[in-house]
Structure formats: structure tokens, C-alpha cells
Design a protein around this motif. Sequence first.
Motif, PDB file in Angstrom:
ATOM      1  N   ASP A  91       0.844  -1.184   0.000  1.00  0.00           N
ATOM      2  CA  ASP A  91       0.000   0.000   0.000  1.00  0.00           C
ATOM      3  C   ASP A  91       0.884   1.240   0.000  1.00  0.00           C
ATOM      4  O   ASP A  91       1.885   1.309   0.709  1.00  0.00           O
ATOM      5  N   THR A  92       0.527   2.204  -0.807  1.00  0.00           N
ATOM      6  CA  THR A  92       1.302   3.431  -0.920  1.00  0.00           C
ATOM      7  C   THR A  92       0.363   4.568  -1.287  1.00  0.00           C
ATOM      8  O   THR A  92      -0.717   4.339  -1.811  1.00  0.00           O
ATOM      9  N   THR A  93       0.782   5.772  -1.022  1.00  0.00           N
ATOM     10  CA  THR A  93      -0.040   6.935  -1.340  1.00  0.00           C
ATOM     11  C   THR A  93       0.382   7.520  -2.682  1.00  0.00           C
ATOM     12  O   THR A  93       1.495   7.259  -3.169  1.00  0.00           O
ATOM     13  N   LEU A  94      -0.488   8.340  -3.243  1.00  0.00           N
ATOM     14  CA  LEU A  94      -0.155   9.034  -4.484  1.00  0.00           C
ATOM     15  C   LEU A  94       1.063   9.931  -4.278  1.00  0.00           C
ATOM     16  O   LEU A  94       1.916  10.045  -5.160  1.00  0.00           O
ATOM     17  N   GLU A  95       1.166  10.522  -3.103  1.00  0.00           N
ATOM     18  CA  GLU A  95       2.318  11.377  -2.800  1.00  0.00           C
ATOM     19  C   GLU A  95       3.608  10.562  -2.808  1.00  0.00           C
ATOM     20  O   GLU A  95       4.644  11.020  -3.306  1.00  0.00           O
ATOM     21  N   ASP A  96       3.569   9.333  -2.270  1.00  0.00           N
ATOM     22  CA  ASP A  96       4.743   8.456  -2.300  1.00  0.00           C
ATOM     23  C   ASP A  96       5.140   8.115  -3.735  1.00  0.00           C
ATOM     24  O   ASP A  96       6.324   8.112  -4.083  1.00  0.00           O
ATOM     25  N   ILE A  97       4.145   7.831  -4.547  1.00  0.00           N
ATOM     26  CA  ILE A  97       4.410   7.484  -5.949  1.00  0.00           C
ATOM     27  C   ILE A  97       4.973   8.690  -6.696  1.00  0.00           C
ATOM     28  O   ILE A  97       5.964   8.577  -7.419  1.00  0.00           O
ATOM     29  N   ASP A  98       4.361   9.859  -6.515  1.00  0.00           N
ATOM     30  CA  ASP A  98       4.869  11.078  -7.164  1.00  0.00           C
ATOM     31  C   ASP A  98       6.320  11.337  -6.777  1.00  0.00           C
ATOM     32  O   ASP A  98       7.144  11.705  -7.611  1.00  0.00           O
ATOM     33  N   SER A  99       6.632  11.137  -5.504  1.00  0.00           N
ATOM     34  CA  SER A  99       8.003  11.341  -5.026  1.00  0.00           C
ATOM     35  C   SER A  99       8.954  10.345  -5.675  1.00  0.00           C
ATOM     36  O   SER A  99      10.031  10.724  -6.162  1.00  0.00           O
ATOM     37  N   ALA A 100       8.568   9.067  -5.719  1.00  0.00           N
ATOM     38  CA  ALA A 100       9.421   8.037  -6.311  1.00  0.00           C
ATOM     39  C   ALA A 100       9.622   8.257  -7.808  1.00  0.00           C
ATOM     40  O   ALA A 100      10.694   7.980  -8.347  1.00  0.00           O
ATOM     41  N   LEU A 101       8.592   8.769  -8.467  1.00  0.00           N
ATOM     42  CA  LEU A 101       8.679   9.039  -9.908  1.00  0.00           C
ATOM     43  C   LEU A 101       9.363  10.368 -10.211  1.00  0.00           C
ATOM     44  O   LEU A 101       9.590  10.696 -11.366  1.00  0.00           O
ATOM     45  N   GLN A 102       9.657  11.125  -9.166  1.00  0.00           N
ATOM     46  CA  GLN A 102      10.225  12.466  -9.310  1.00  0.00           C
ATOM     47  C   GLN A 102       9.301  13.346 -10.158  1.00  0.00           C
ATOM     48  O   GLN A 102       9.736  14.090 -11.024  1.00  0.00           O
ATOM     49  N   PHE A 103       7.995  13.212  -9.874  1.00  0.00           N
ATOM     50  CA  PHE A 103       6.991  13.972 -10.607  1.00  0.00           C
ATOM     51  C   PHE A 103       7.217  15.471 -10.443  1.00  0.00           C
ATOM     52  O   PHE A 103       7.490  15.955  -9.344  1.00  0.00           O
ATOM     53  N   GLN A 104       7.096  16.197 -11.561  1.00  0.00           N
ATOM     54  CA  GLN A 104       7.181  17.647 -11.547  1.00  0.00           C
ATOM     55  C   GLN A 104       6.066  18.181 -12.441  1.00  0.00           C
ATOM     56  O   GLN A 104       5.953  17.769 -13.591  1.00  0.00           O
ATOM     57  N   PRO A 105       5.249  19.101 -11.916  1.00  0.00           N
ATOM     58  CA  PRO A 105       4.187  19.673 -12.741  1.00  0.00           C
ATOM     59  C   PRO A 105       4.764  20.262 -14.032  1.00  0.00           C
ATOM     60  O   PRO A 105       5.822  20.892 -14.023  1.00  0.00           O
ATOM     61  N   GLY A 106       4.077  20.005 -15.129  1.00  0.00           N
ATOM     62  CA  GLY A 106       4.508  20.536 -16.418  1.00  0.00           C
ATOM     63  C   GLY A 106       5.460  19.622 -17.168  1.00  0.00           C
ATOM     64  O   GLY A 106       5.735  19.850 -18.341  1.00  0.00           O
ATOM     65  N   LEU A 107       5.985  18.589 -16.495  1.00  0.00           N
ATOM     66  CA  LEU A 107       6.875  17.646 -17.169  1.00  0.00           C
ATOM     67  C   LEU A 107       6.145  16.322 -17.358  1.00  0.00           C
ATOM     68  O   LEU A 107       5.336  15.922 -16.534  1.00  0.00           O
ATOM     69  N   PHE A 108       6.453  15.646 -18.457  1.00  0.00           N
ATOM     70  CA  PHE A 108       5.859  14.346 -18.722  1.00  0.00           C
ATOM     71  C   PHE A 108       6.472  13.304 -17.796  1.00  0.00           C
ATOM     72  O   PHE A 108       7.636  13.398 -17.423  1.00  0.00           O
ATOM     73  N   THR A 109       5.674  12.305 -17.442  1.00  0.00           N
ATOM     74  CA  THR A 109       6.182  11.134 -16.737  1.00  0.00           C
ATOM     75  C   THR A 109       6.173   9.989 -17.745  1.00  0.00           C
ATOM     76  O   THR A 109       5.122   9.581 -18.225  1.00  0.00           O
ATOM     77  N   TRP A 110       7.330   9.508 -18.082  1.00  0.00           N
ATOM     78  CA  TRP A 110       7.466   8.477 -19.101  1.00  0.00           C
ATOM     79  C   TRP A 110       7.084   7.107 -18.563  1.00  0.00           C
ATOM     80  O   TRP A 110       7.176   6.835 -17.364  1.00  0.00           O
ATOM     81  N   THR A 111       6.716   6.216 -19.469  1.00  0.00           N
ATOM     82  CA  THR A 111       6.426   4.830 -19.121  1.00  0.00           C
ATOM     83  C   THR A 111       7.616   4.203 -18.404  1.00  0.00           C
ATOM     84  O   THR A 111       7.457   3.438 -17.458  1.00  0.00           O
ATOM     85  N   ILE A 112       8.812   4.541 -18.842  1.00  0.00           N
ATOM     86  CA  ILE A 112      10.022   3.980 -18.233  1.00  0.00           C
ATOM     87  C   ILE A 112      10.124   4.361 -16.760  1.00  0.00           C
ATOM     88  O   ILE A 112      10.674   3.610 -15.951  1.00  0.00           O
ATOM     89  N   SER A 113       9.566   5.511 -16.385  1.00  0.00           N
ATOM     90  CA  SER A 113       9.576   5.933 -14.976  1.00  0.00           C
ATOM     91  C   SER A 113       8.742   4.977 -14.129  1.00  0.00           C
ATOM     92  O   SER A 113       9.168   4.560 -13.048  1.00  0.00           O
ATOM     93  N   ALA A 114       7.565   4.632 -14.617  1.00  0.00           N
ATOM     94  CA  ALA A 114       6.709   3.693 -13.894  1.00  0.00           C
ATOM     95  C   ALA A 114       7.355   2.315 -13.849  1.00  0.00           C
ATOM     96  O   ALA A 114       7.320   1.638 -12.817  1.00  0.00           O
ATOM     97  N   ALA A 115       7.969   1.897 -14.956  1.00  0.00           N
ATOM     98  CA  ALA A 115       8.635   0.594 -14.988  1.00  0.00           C
ATOM     99  C   ALA A 115       9.779   0.554 -13.978  1.00  0.00           C
ATOM    100  O   ALA A 115       9.967  -0.455 -13.292  1.00  0.00           O
ATOM    101  N   ALA A 116      10.539   1.637 -13.858  1.00  0.00           N
ATOM    102  CA  ALA A 116      11.650   1.696 -12.900  1.00  0.00           C
ATOM    103  C   ALA A 116      11.129   1.567 -11.476  1.00  0.00           C
ATOM    104  O   ALA A 116      11.683   0.819 -10.661  1.00  0.00           O
ATOM    105  N   LEU A 117      10.072   2.290 -11.158  1.00  0.00           N
ATOM    106  CA  LEU A 117       9.484   2.227  -9.818  1.00  0.00           C
ATOM    107  C   LEU A 117       8.993   0.812  -9.506  1.00  0.00           C
ATOM    108  O   LEU A 117       9.276   0.267  -8.434  1.00  0.00           O
ATOM    109  N   LEU A 118       8.272   0.213 -10.425  1.00  0.00           N
ATOM    110  CA  LEU A 118       7.726  -1.129 -10.201  1.00  0.00           C
ATOM    111  C   LEU A 118       8.834  -2.169 -10.088  1.00  0.00           C
ATOM    112  O   LEU A 118       8.805  -3.027  -9.200  1.00  0.00           O
ATOM    113  N   ALA A 119       9.830  -2.109 -10.978  1.00  0.00           N
ATOM    114  CA  ALA A 119      10.911  -3.097 -10.959  1.00  0.00           C
ATOM    115  C   ALA A 119      11.743  -3.007  -9.685  1.00  0.00           C
ATOM    116  O   ALA A 119      12.300  -4.009  -9.237  1.00  0.00           O
ATOM    117  N   GLU A 120      11.795  -1.817  -9.108  1.00  0.00           N
ATOM    118  CA  GLU A 120      12.523  -1.628  -7.852  1.00  0.00           C
ATOM    119  C   GLU A 120      11.797  -2.310  -6.688  1.00  0.00           C
ATOM    120  O   GLU A 120      12.415  -2.758  -5.731  1.00  0.00           O
TER     121      GLU A 120
END
Length: 187
Positions: free
Chosen positions: A9-38
Motif C-alpha cells: 500500500d502506498t499513497t499518491l504522494e509516495d508514488i509522485d516522489s518516487a517518480l520524481q513527478f514535476q508539474p509541467g513535465l511528462f512522466t514516461w512509461t520507463i519511470s513507472a517501470a523503474a518504480l515497479l521493478a525496484e
Amino acid sequence: MVLAAFGQDTTLEDIDSALQFQPGLFTWTISAAALLAERINGVAIYSQLNYRRFAEEGEAYLAEYWAPDWYSNQKQHASPNFERERKQAVEVLQTAKFENRRLSSDEIYQILSRGDLVITSLDHGILNSTPITFGHSVLAYGVRGPDVRLHDPGPPPTKSRRVKWLTFIKALRTAAELIVISRNKTE
């Protein structure tokens, strides 16, 4: 939802932090794959974009691979010189299975039939029978008869959406990337 399916279980804030989410920037598929594979075993990414070449050559590969207008749009909405995305590609190549190819509809059907999960971007217009078209990420988690089961973050968000297989495949036609997460505990 994917991490929760594996007892994480994780929060959206945890996921945004792990993905290094920044407003206005795209989040690539590879970012999600990196988070999941970790965090879980059995992650694979299938992509027409050659992440091995991107990891080795960086931005020069993207400038060669993409059409100029797509490259310009991506560059405008990416980290400087695509360094964050390149770092995530290196991480995925070390922790997940990568194949530089597009999966056939038969392969996707087999993956979903065995209970594995698929994250992909679909054409919103085709998926929802509307004239408004844009990439729309969903989690496909099964097939039953002529239907695919989706978790659709929306709008509107729908946890157990059923979509006809042919509609799903038509909406998938432009997707160049899929993340597959095996639910097989032996992998």
C-alpha cells in the motif's frame, strides 16, 4: 493499484516522489517501470523505443528516433537533456526484462489470460467513443470472454471497467510501450 496487488500500500504522494513527478513535465512509461521493478519481481517492458540505445547514446538517439515535432514536444516537457529519463532507463535495464519490440494482440491476450497485469497508454477517443483523442494510461488485469477488465483512472475513474477486446485492441494501436507485471510467484 499495481503495488497494492502485491501487498504494498502506498499513497499518491509516495508514488509522485518516487517518480520524481514535476508539474509541467511528462512522466514516461520507463519511470513507472523503474518504480515497479525496484519494488516487485517479474516486471517487463516492451517498447519500440530502444531503451538500450537511449541509455548509451542519450538525447542524440531520441533526436534520431523521433520525428522533429515529437522530439521538440518531448524535450520541452522532459528533464534537462533527458537525464532523469535516461537514468530511469539505465535502472530498468538493470532490474527488469526489456524487449525492443511491440507485442502482438495474441501475446497481450495470453498475458492477460494468465492473470498478469498490463499497463499501457490507450487512445482515449477510441476507448470512450468520443472525438477527443489523447494518450490515456490504464491497467488491464484480465480477460473474460469478449471483454478486457481495466482499472481506468479516468476521467471518470472506474475500478472494474469492462471493455470489448476489439475496442481495447483498436485503442491500443498507437501504443508503442507496455509494462507487463507477472503475478506468477515463482519469477
